[in-house]
Design an enzyme around this catalytic site. Sequence first.
Site, mmCIF file in Angstrom:
data_model
loop_
_atom_site.group_PDB
_atom_site.id
_atom_site.type_symbol
_atom_site.label_atom_id
_atom_site.label_comp_id
_atom_site.label_asym_id
_atom_site.label_seq_id
_atom_site.Cartn_x
_atom_site.Cartn_y
_atom_site.Cartn_z
ATOM 1 N N VAL A 20 24.246 67.143 69.932
ATOM 2 C CA VAL A 20 24.273 68.596 69.778
ATOM 3 C C VAL A 20 23.399 69.224 70.874
ATOM 4 O O VAL A 20 22.331 68.689 71.205
ATOM 5 C CB VAL A 20 23.690 68.962 68.393
ATOM 6 C CG1 VAL A 20 23.817 70.458 68.125
ATOM 7 C CG2 VAL A 20 24.374 68.167 67.306
ATOM 8 N N SER A 25 30.363 72.055 74.704
ATOM 9 C CA SER A 25 31.284 73.201 74.693
ATOM 10 C C SER A 25 31.292 73.909 76.039
ATOM 11 O O SER A 25 32.351 74.286 76.544
ATOM 12 C CB SER A 25 30.892 74.196 73.614
ATOM 13 O OG SER A 25 30.761 73.511 72.411
ATOM 14 N N PRO A 88 32.509 67.003 67.294
ATOM 15 C CA PRO A 88 31.095 67.256 67.048
ATOM 16 C C PRO A 88 30.345 65.971 66.710
ATOM 17 O O PRO A 88 30.861 65.123 65.983
ATOM 18 C CB PRO A 88 31.111 68.198 65.850
ATOM 19 C CG PRO A 88 32.456 68.809 65.854
ATOM 20 C CD PRO A 88 33.370 67.812 66.458
ATOM 21 N N SER A 458 42.113 36.225 23.006
ATOM 22 C CA SER A 458 41.502 35.076 22.323
ATOM 23 C C SER A 458 42.087 34.926 20.935
ATOM 24 O O SER A 458 42.408 33.811 20.495
ATOM 25 C CB SER A 458 39.987 35.261 22.203
ATOM 26 O OG SER A 458 39.438 35.463 23.471
ATOM 27 N N SER A 525 42.027 38.145 33.894
ATOM 28 C CA SER A 525 42.753 38.059 35.185
ATOM 29 C C SER A 525 43.341 39.409 35.597
ATOM 30 O O SER A 525 44.548 39.603 35.555
ATOM 31 C CB SER A 525 43.827 36.975 35.161
ATOM 32 O OG SER A 525 44.546 36.938 33.954
HETATM 33 P P1 ADP Z 1 40.093 39.314 24.154
HETATM 34 O O1 ADP Z 1 40.138 37.844 24.020
HETATM 35 O O2 ADP Z 1 41.359 39.865 24.728
HETATM 36 O O3 ADP Z 1 38.893 39.859 24.786
HETATM 37 P P2 ADP Z 1 39.676 39.299 21.317
HETATM 38 O O4 ADP Z 1 40.802 38.483 20.801
HETATM 39 O O5 ADP Z 1 38.340 38.665 21.442
HETATM 40 O O6 ADP Z 1 40.120 39.961 22.673
HETATM 41 O O7 ADP Z 1 39.506 40.606 20.439
HETATM 42 C C1 ADP Z 1 40.589 41.318 19.943
HETATM 43 C C2 ADP Z 1 40.202 42.045 18.658
HETATM 44 O O8 ADP Z 1 41.324 42.805 18.243
HETATM 45 C C3 ADP Z 1 39.870 41.081 17.550
HETATM 46 O O9 ADP Z 1 38.787 41.608 16.825
HETATM 47 C C4 ADP Z 1 41.156 41.071 16.735
HETATM 48 O O10 ADP Z 1 40.908 40.767 15.356
HETATM 49 C C5 ADP Z 1 41.642 42.499 16.858
HETATM 50 N N1 ADP Z 1 43.099 42.690 16.681
HETATM 51 C C6 ADP Z 1 43.650 43.607 15.861
HETATM 52 N N2 ADP Z 1 45.004 43.541 15.887
HETATM 53 C C7 ADP Z 1 45.312 42.555 16.735
HETATM 54 C C8 ADP Z 1 46.563 42.003 17.161
HETATM 55 N N3 ADP Z 1 47.741 42.460 16.715
HETATM 56 N N4 ADP Z 1 46.533 40.999 18.059
HETATM 57 C C9 ADP Z 1 45.352 40.532 18.532
HETATM 58 N N5 ADP Z 1 44.152 41.005 18.138
HETATM 59 C C10 ADP Z 1 44.101 42.009 17.250
#
Ligand code: ADP
Length: 616
Positions: A20, A25, A88, A458, A525
């Site tokens: 500057v 300019s 600038p 899970s 994932s």
């Molecule tokens: P992630 O492994 O995907 O982190 P979790 O299985 O540990 O999830 O947690 C899922 C939660 O959702 C559990 O507390 C489970 O009891 C509840 N839940 C309620 N309805 C369902 C369903 N239809 N299928 C799977 N989990 C369910």
Amino acid sequence: MSAVPPHEQDLLRVAVGGSVDHGKSSLIGRLLLDAEALKGDQLDEVKRGELSHVTDGLRAEREQGITIDVAYRYFSTPRRGFVIADTPGHTRYTRNMVTGASTADLLLLVVDARPPGLTEQSLRHVQLAHLLGIDHLVVAVNKIELVDYEPEAVTAIQHEIAATARRLGLTQATVVPVSALEGDNVVTRSTRTPWYQGPPLLQVLEDAVPRSAAEYSPLRFPVQWIVRDGAYRGLAGQVSGGYLNTGDEVTVLPSGERSRIARIDSFDGPVDHVRGPLSGTVILEDNLDVARGDVLVSTDGAPQPAREVDATLVWLGSESLTPGRRYLLKHLTRRVRATAASLRSVYDVYDDEKGDASELALNEVGEVTLRLATPIVADPYARNRTTGAFILIDELSHDTVAAGLVRETRAQIGSDEEQKSPDVVWHPGKLDRTERWQHLHAKGATVWLTGLPASGKSTISTALEQALVHRGRLAYLLDGDNVRHGLSGDLGFDAASRAENVRRVAHVARFFADAGGIAVVALVSPFAQDRDLARRLHEKAGLPFIEVFVDTPLEECARRDPKGLYARAKAGRLSGLTGEQNPYEPPPAPEVTIKTLEEPVTDAVERLMALLGVVG
Ligand code: ADP
């Protein structure tokens, strides 16, 4: 290859930089004034065309939401036309500098002859311009009247410039002592600097050779739109490298189909060839399915569509880049989703401080690897400044957050699936898979459950594992939390570590499935590309891969929260939770989708059992 058309050779794009108050300019003003006085006639049509080309580019970027403040000025002498980009120099204006310099042939750096002379900021300009591919520097040492036309200051600056040019590998660095105020050495040589033997500034600019990268580049013709008129179907665009020649064979990317150029239409009617950066409309001999965003390239030297890009980013956003974040990448006419997979070295443009590579902040330059959801047709920036450049856009705010320069491209995402030492060979066993599975009465497969934390992976997978084993099948759960004990105990949660975690689990699952077992993977994932790698690994080995999307809305996951993750993230005691701070890419085409709000666990398990051929 034919010579550069005269109007192209005539035009020089100059980025003007400097601290500057060093007199940018006034120097530009002086150049314009004196040069016009020399000439006085009107711009010819071609040059008008060029100028509007420059401003068109700017308009496009404005629509993009970038606030750029680069003043483009045009002037010409009997010898050539000039486009001057005044950029600038202040820290806040890095984006202007980037915008101005990315199309320039040379950098004109204006430096005050009085101390401190060549400032740190001026040197940064040179460095940034060099990063953007400018290796021709012209330094105007200004206000020479204020040092009584003595040579000492100029000599000192000359030494520093020579050292910088050597360090950066600039091809040319010229120093001219000038007075913008008095006009010395601007258009005519001054009698007050007898110690200066070189030509005046204007002559230096008139003699400069423009970058002619386009001349050496193979053809790159991004299709901007399809012109339809009755039976007429033309591909309209702007040549971003090389030449369009009637009769030449071209490859359409990303499809890879080939054809020949039957005809080229220009603004003035049919022509035999068009060279960059001019526009044209192409008609191919074959009626291929070409879409906006496709690129016609010469069949020789056709690039591979890239899924992974190593790039240098100049960060322009107020919010820093962190690995794992997702952006929109705008390249030519395309916008694709990009994830910053890793960040390596980082340095500040205005400070010598090397930033740490955990984030990339405003005005920092960093090296990143970007993973793209859709391939792009790109070249390294060093080879093509158009197809090698892109910008990153924030998905939410639509702000432009970075200017990117392509260093290297790869057709595949992290092809480490093939990674091995050349000293190891695959040791085949005595059994082939059919024999193995027949003896064991088994059939291997991998069931890969992906979804947000607490979506139910899970819960469903433990139920599936149990049901399978109760039916006499060798099933084993590879749970995301469990693999992080030991197998992936050394990994964190950034994008690169998550990718590595997925890679390891994918390999373990493949071994298990090959052995005849059913690998049940429950892993967030979050990135489609990582899951695709797992799929490819299985498909290449001829093993079934069943991707299961556990589809639960984020609010529901946060409500269930069996492990208290969402609560901890909300309280600020956990960072980077997928779904909250980090992105989750839902699978576009999973084999199975389980909407857990609608389907009870037992029903979902039954569906999966049926799919695996284990019924009842
Ligand atoms: P992630 O492994 O995907 O982190 P979790 O299985 O540990 O999830 O947690 C899922 C939660 O959702 C559990 O507390 C489970 O009891 C509840 N839940 C309620 N309805 C369902 C369903 N239809 N299928 C799977 N989990 C369910």
